[in-house]
Design an enzyme around this catalytic site. Structure first.
Site, PDB file in Angstrom:
ATOM      1  N   VAL A  61       2.562   3.158  -5.571  1.00 33.69           N
ATOM      2  CA  VAL A  61       2.611   3.944  -4.332  1.00 33.69           C
ATOM      3  C   VAL A  61       1.254   4.049  -3.641  1.00 33.69           C
ATOM      4  O   VAL A  61       1.179   4.560  -2.524  1.00 33.69           O
ATOM      5  CB  VAL A  61       3.156   5.366  -4.576  1.00 33.69           C
ATOM      6  N   TYR A  62       0.195   3.618  -4.288  1.00 33.65           N
ATOM      7  CA  TYR A  62      -1.112   3.691  -3.650  1.00 33.65           C
ATOM      8  C   TYR A  62      -1.173   2.657  -2.526  1.00 33.65           C
ATOM      9  O   TYR A  62      -1.253   1.456  -2.767  1.00 33.65           O
ATOM     10  CB  TYR A  62      -2.232   3.431  -4.658  1.00 33.65           C
ATOM     11  N   SER A  63      -1.106   3.165  -1.303  1.00 36.25           N
ATOM     12  CA  SER A  63      -1.160   2.319  -0.105  1.00 36.25           C
ATOM     13  C   SER A  63      -0.115   1.199  -0.161  1.00 36.25           C
ATOM     14  O   SER A  63      -0.386   0.045   0.170  1.00 36.25           O
ATOM     15  CB  SER A  63      -2.569   1.737   0.095  1.00 36.25           C
ATOM     16  N   ALA A  64       1.107   1.582  -0.584  1.00 38.08           N
ATOM     17  CA  ALA A  64       2.250   0.660  -0.585  1.00 38.08           C
ATOM     18  C   ALA A  64       1.951  -0.626  -1.347  1.00 38.08           C
ATOM     19  O   ALA A  64       2.334  -1.720  -0.926  1.00 38.08           O
ATOM     20  CB  ALA A  64       2.686   0.350   0.842  1.00 38.08           C
TER      21      ALA A  64
END
Length: 344
Positions: A61-64
């Protein structure tokens, strides 16, 4: 850099590890953390490795997924020197298969992470959140298959409650599935809830704490104190609502104590806050982050020295909060305390 065993596993991890939430930063949360590109990431990775930091933590989920991609590119040619830690389970989209830890979702998440990271295995794979809609047996069976396939070396969880951890560990023991070795938790001078239940559980069951946001969501950097609000360039102006709730007066009391000890030791407020954590029971690794080389090198100054017992006691007192039920009798009443002496 000191290396510690990750819980009861055979994996040795550095006392400080590096969080890559700033890598490829985009969106309202991660864009505010930082926008480190591959070239800068490669430089920060090199500084970490020179200092003995060999574990790098990220998540889908970190920056998609951009954080995993940038980390993978930055580690190119050095993969065998490092421990790669990533997480999955939080929503990455609006579709029905874009969240959770079902068998299908986990297999897809691991395959996607391997592709983005440019590697054939993940050293530490953690469930980013508990999925109440998927049977624990299904989750652990999927992880077992991924471990047997060599795609995951070690498993853990993040942000689980005590009963969720214990149910998982009991199920793993019943069916012979791999036991979780790590619990990635929020823990800092500003947030000590980990100590009430999850720390004794970790000690009893052999889980190593991998600590996220050790500086209280950026509030224990020395830039905020009584009468001094966050500076204009602080990410707190954009990200405070995403992080742990904070009572300002409690924060100021902690910073007052940190300031006193900073004057005594010649260390920075952030270095003292990190050093305090490194001495806590069950802590295997503390994740530090940095938007640039200056921040990274400052955080590296948290190791190689120790607070005195008296300084630790002052920080303990300044950061203490009353225990919630059912824990307050064990803290306040002699009979309870004799049966269950405190860990810290």
């Amino acid at each position: 850099m000191e290396h510690r065993r990750l819980g009861a596993s055979g994996l040795l991890v550095p006392a400080l590890s590096f969080g890559t939430g700033t890598f490829g930063g985009s969106g309202p949360l991660f864009g505010a953390w930082g926008t480190t590109d591959v070239q800068e990431a490669r430089r920060l990775v090199g500084i970490c490795l020179d200092a003995g930091i060999t574990m790098f933590d990220t998540a889908d989920v970190y920056s998609a997924g951009a954080s995993e991609e940038v980390l993978g590119a930055a580690l190119k040619g050095r993969r065998d020197e490092v421990i790669v830690s990533t997480k999955a389970g939080l929503p990455t989209g609006d579709g029905p298969r874009d969240a959770g830890t079902s068998r299908s979702r986990l297999i897809t998440a691991v395959e996607d992470a391997l592709r983005r990271l440019g590697t054939d295995h993940i050293d530490l794979f953690q469930l980013h959140a508990f999925d109440a809609g998927t049977p624990v047996e299904e989750v652990l069976s999927a992880l077992d298959a991924l471990v047997r396939a060599g795609k995951i070396r070690c498993t853990g969880v993040s942000n689980f409650s005590g009963w969720q951890v214990m149910k998982s560990l009991a199920t793993a023991e019943k069916y012979g599935f791999p036991r979780y070795a790590a619990h990635q938790v929020y823990y800092s001078l500003l947030g000590r809830d980990y100590e009430w239940e999850l720390m004794p559980l970790a000690r009893d069951q052999g889980l190593g704490a991998v600590v996220w946001s050790p500086l209280g969501w950026g509030r224990l950097t020395g830039k905020i104190r009584r009468g001094t609000p966050p500076p204009p360039d602080s990410r707190l102006h954009r990200t405070a609502d995403f992080g742990p709730p904070v009572d300002d007066e409690h924060l100021y009391g902690i910073v007052d104590a940190l300031d006193e000890i900073a004057r005594e030791t010649g260390r920075t407020v952030a270095q003292i806050a990190l050093n305090w954590l490194l001495a806590r029971p069950t802590v295997s690794s503390v994740i530090i982050g940095a938007r640039d080389e200056r921040q990274l090198r400052q955080n590296l100054g948290a190791v190689g020295w120790s607070l005195t017992p008296e300084q630790t006691a002052r920080l303990d007192a300044a950061s203490h909060r009353p225990a919630p039920y059912p824990y307050f009798p064990y803290e306040r009443q002699e009979g309870f305390a004799r049966l269950n002496p405190p860990m810290v």
